[in-house]
Design a protein around this motif. Structure first.
Motif, PDB file in Angstrom:
ATOM      1  N   ASP A 235       0.699  -0.875   0.130  1.00  0.00           N
ATOM      2  CA  ASP A 235      -0.254  -0.442  -0.315  1.00  0.00           C
ATOM      3  C   ASP A 235       1.087   1.338  -0.122  1.00  0.00           C
ATOM      4  N   ALA A 236       0.288   2.351  -0.647  1.00  0.00           N
ATOM      5  CA  ALA A 236       1.167   3.528  -1.270  1.00  0.00           C
ATOM      6  C   ALA A 236      -0.100   4.429  -0.416  1.00  0.00           C
ATOM      7  N   PHE A 237       1.020   5.587   0.518  1.00  0.00           N
ATOM      8  CA  PHE A 237       0.701   6.692   1.205  1.00  0.00           C
ATOM      9  C   PHE A 237       0.551   7.804   0.556  1.00  0.00           C
ATOM     10  N   ILE A 238       0.084   8.699  -0.562  1.00  0.00           N
ATOM     11  CA  ILE A 238       0.894   9.377  -1.536  1.00  0.00           C
ATOM     12  C   ILE A 238       0.620  10.954  -0.374  1.00  0.00           C
ATOM     13  N   VAL A 239       2.015  11.349  -0.313  1.00  0.00           N
ATOM     14  CA  VAL A 239       1.796  12.515   0.470  1.00  0.00           C
ATOM     15  C   VAL A 239       1.865  13.650  -0.384  1.00  0.00           C
ATOM     16  N   LEU A 240       1.092  15.038  -0.871  1.00  0.00           N
ATOM     17  CA  LEU A 240       0.655  15.532  -1.578  1.00  0.00           C
ATOM     18  C   LEU A 240       1.647  17.295  -1.441  1.00  0.00           C
ATOM     19  N   GLU A 241       1.578  18.276  -1.861  1.00  0.00           N
ATOM     20  CA  GLU A 241       2.681  19.312  -1.849  1.00  0.00           C
ATOM     21  C   GLU A 241       1.156  20.060  -0.887  1.00  0.00           C
ATOM     22  N   ASP A 242       0.212  20.507  -0.801  1.00  0.00           N
ATOM     23  CA  ASP A 242      -0.387  21.236   0.282  1.00  0.00           C
ATOM     24  C   ASP A 242      -1.062  19.206   0.962  1.00  0.00           C
ATOM     25  N   ALA A 243      -0.030  18.926   1.721  1.00  0.00           N
ATOM     26  CA  ALA A 243      -1.109  17.847   2.754  1.00  0.00           C
ATOM     27  C   ALA A 243      -0.407  19.050   3.918  1.00  0.00           C
ATOM     28  N   THR A 263       0.058  -6.022   8.751  1.00  0.00           N
ATOM     29  CA  THR A 263      -1.363  -5.808   8.349  1.00  0.00           C
ATOM     30  C   THR A 263      -1.266  -5.613   6.607  1.00  0.00           C
ATOM     31  N   CYS A 264      -2.529  -5.858   6.928  1.00  0.00           N
ATOM     32  CA  CYS A 264      -2.297  -6.126   5.460  1.00  0.00           C
ATOM     33  C   CYS A 264      -2.256  -4.938   4.281  1.00  0.00           C
ATOM     34  N   VAL A 265      -3.339  -4.098   5.637  1.00  0.00           N
ATOM     35  CA  VAL A 265      -3.944  -2.833   4.685  1.00  0.00           C
ATOM     36  C   VAL A 265      -2.012  -1.593   5.249  1.00  0.00           C
ATOM     37  N   ALA A 266      -1.492  -2.074   5.557  1.00  0.00           N
ATOM     38  CA  ALA A 266      -0.113  -1.038   6.372  1.00  0.00           C
ATOM     39  C   ALA A 266      -0.282  -0.541   5.391  1.00  0.00           C
ATOM     40  N   ALA A 267       0.495   0.935   6.028  1.00  0.00           N
ATOM     41  CA  ALA A 267       1.567   2.397   5.024  1.00  0.00           C
ATOM     42  C   ALA A 267       2.725   1.612   4.828  1.00  0.00           C
ATOM     43  N   LYS A 268       2.828   0.958   3.448  1.00  0.00           N
ATOM     44  CA  LYS A 268       4.246   0.165   2.959  1.00  0.00           C
ATOM     45  C   LYS A 268       5.364   1.294   2.252  1.00  0.00           C
ATOM     46  N   ARG A 269       4.530   2.025   1.349  1.00  0.00           N
ATOM     47  CA  ARG A 269       5.261   2.920   0.268  1.00  0.00           C
ATOM     48  C   ARG A 269       4.701   4.187   1.006  1.00  0.00           C
ATOM     49  N   PHE A 270       5.823   5.364   1.631  1.00  0.00           N
ATOM     50  CA  PHE A 270       5.938   6.095   1.559  1.00  0.00           C
ATOM     51  C   PHE A 270       6.072   6.907   0.333  1.00  0.00           C
ATOM     52  N   ILE A 271       4.877   8.076  -0.089  1.00  0.00           N
ATOM     53  CA  ILE A 271       5.709   8.822  -1.658  1.00  0.00           C
ATOM     54  C   ILE A 271       5.577   9.517  -0.982  1.00  0.00           C
ATOM     55  N   VAL A 272       6.316  10.364  -1.692  1.00  0.00           N
ATOM     56  CA  VAL A 272       6.238  12.105  -0.931  1.00  0.00           C
ATOM     57  C   VAL A 272       6.575  12.545  -2.305  1.00  0.00           C
ATOM     58  N   VAL A 273       6.068  14.133  -2.415  1.00  0.00           N
ATOM     59  CA  VAL A 273       6.667  15.302  -3.618  1.00  0.00           C
ATOM     60  C   VAL A 273       7.738  15.040  -2.956  1.00  0.00           C
ATOM     61  N   ASP A 274       8.234  15.874  -3.960  1.00  0.00           N
ATOM     62  CA  ASP A 274       9.097  16.792  -3.576  1.00  0.00           C
ATOM     63  C   ASP A 274       9.900  17.835  -2.924  1.00  0.00           C
ATOM     64  N   SER A 275       8.656  18.481  -3.221  1.00  0.00           N
ATOM     65  CA  SER A 275       8.768  20.022  -2.184  1.00  0.00           C
ATOM     66  C   SER A 275       8.316  19.708  -0.103  1.00  0.00           C
TER      67      SER A 275
END
Length: 463
Positions: A235-243, A263-275
């Protein structure tokens, strides 16, 4: 020599031994389950709902006992075991309240018919193979819905939580449910395949890895039986620039480390925008550095022990292989010595395709921190996975986040600015290698029913 030996992963000490059931014993259980189903299917929806309520009430009488046993057998924090029992109770409450309406006949006006009726009829014995990470919830998730639908249940639990599986059976048997409608069976993989092929077994459900799902799915398909598979995830947890970074850091840390990260629905990947990447990294690393593993019965521990020694060792090998292929360790990543199965909260960086941290499911307290150029790149990375169970989007623009979640995020579930394990009112399940079928939200109750069309003709109409 015993067939099954349960072990406390926090100490490495043996708990108890068990033996597999004979084929003859299993067949007798299946026959009894089928016969119980033949009576149960005649029970009104309202009466079934009352029985479901009694299961929930009986469960709460065993809340502390079952929670302690789950913690002992699989190493999760005792406080989180207690929360798991509450979740199971909520499933009982929701199903008893909504099940009658969900299963009600649907009468339709159909041209050429006096009327058309769609009715939802139970099909028989449902065989479930469930994992160890949530020893109670995984069982209640498929059992309660299918009992409400009028089916009977067989459970093959993970061997390392055999005691929990048998205690759950005791809880069901002390409720108002007829005993043969729920049985825990102790069998090996060969016996399991034979059981899938048994003519009295009508449906098969598995929660496990995508590898296990492929095998079970083929076994069920071979004998033309409906299956529901809830499988792995990345699972990917995406952090956008206006988070909101405060929210994103707190939620991501909890979503990765809850239940020891198993946990199957755990936050396994933190994908964070460059800013936001550098500031997010600084904060999340600090949280992980201050996360302490230890005795899961102690209130001073932030995470407990991984469920088994082999799982701890597999996770560490995935970390090592990822590092060999270019990943770097921001925090953690050291294998503790001793016979216990603890593993430190770990963050890997410089994640690239071809590393286990990018391609595979890391089932433990290890997060992959990935830098994305922008929103479009973040979604591309998130969807670049063979899995598609859950995920999350963090943005102050809620409408935008909902639109992205609905239209562009290729998963079965998406959280907006938060995280949750499961909700009885919302569908649970995935796409791609994360499986098929849905549980909860009124959907699971109809996975194993005969959706039957009754055509009522008007005898006086022209032929």
């Amino acid at each position: 020599m015993a067939d099954i030996t349960t072990v406390n992963p926090a100490t490495g000490e043996k708990i108890k031994e068990y033996n597999y059931m004979s084929n003859d014993e299993v067949n007798k259980i299946v026959e009894a389950s089928h016969n119980a189903f033949l009576q149960w299917r005649k029970t009104s929806h309202e009466e079934r709902a009352k029985v479901i309520n009694s299961i929930g009430e009986t469960l709460m009488k065993y809340k502390e006992e079952l929670s302690k046993l789950m913690t002992e057998e699989r190493g999760k924090l005792y406080s989180q075991s207690l929360e798991e029992i509450d979740l199971c109770k909520s499933i009982c409450d929701y199903t008893a309240e909504k099940g009658v309406t969900a299963l009600a006949d649907d009468e339709r006006d159909v041209e050429g018919l006096k009327k058309g009726i769609v009715t939802y009829q139970p099909i028989g014995v449902i065989y479930g193979m469930q994992p160890w990470n949530f020893p109670a919830y995984q069982v209640f998730r498929y059992t309660i819905a299918n009992l409400m639908a009028g089916n009977s249940i067989l459970l093959k639990h993970a061997s390392n939580v055999t005691g929990s599986g048998l205690l759950i059976e005791k809880i069901f048997h002390e409720s108002d449910l007829p005993n043969d409608l729920f049985r825990t069976i102790l069998i090996d993989h060969d016996q399991s395949e034979e059981l899938i092929g048994h003519d009295k077994v009508r449906g098969v459900t598995l929660t496990g890895s995508d590898g296990a799902g492929s095998i079970v799915g083929q076994q069920a398909a071979k004998v033309i039986k409906k299956s529901v598979l809830e499988l792995g995830s990345n699972d990917a947890f995406i952090v956008l620039e206006d988070a909101d970074l405060d929210v994103a850091v707190e939620v991501c840390a909890n979503a990765r480390l809850y239940n020891n990260g198993e946990t199957c629905v755990a936050a396994k990947r933190f994908i964070v925008v460059d800013s936001l990447y550098d500031e997010f990294r600084k904060r999340i690393v600090e949280v992980f550095e201050n996360t302490k593993y230890g005795d899961p019965m102690s209130e001073d521990s932030d995470i407990g022990a991984m469920a088994r020694k082999d799982l701890q060792e597999k996770l560490h090998k995935q970390v090592e292989e990822s590092v060999e292929k270019g990943a770097t360790i921001a925090v953690g990543g050291k294998l503790p010595e001793g016979k216990a199965s603890f593993y430190p909260a770990t963050i890997l960086e410089n994640i690239e395709k071809g590393q286990p941290a990018y391609d595979d499911e890391l089932f433990g307290p290890v997060a992959s921190l990935i830098r994305a150029k922008d929103q479009e790149d973040a979604l591309r990375i998130a969807n670049d996975s063979r899995y598609g169970l859950g995920g999350a989007i963090f943005s102050k623009d809620e409408d935008k986040a909902i639109r992205l979640a609905s239209e562009q995020f290729d998963t079965g579930m998406v959280y907006i600015n938060g995280f949750g394990l499961a909700n009885a009112a919302m569908p649970f399940g995935g796409v791609k290698n994360s499986g098929y079928g849905r549980e909860h939200g009124g959907f699971g109750i109809k996975e194993f029913v005969n959706i039957k069309g009754v055509h009522v003709l008007n005898p006086n109409a022209d032929a």
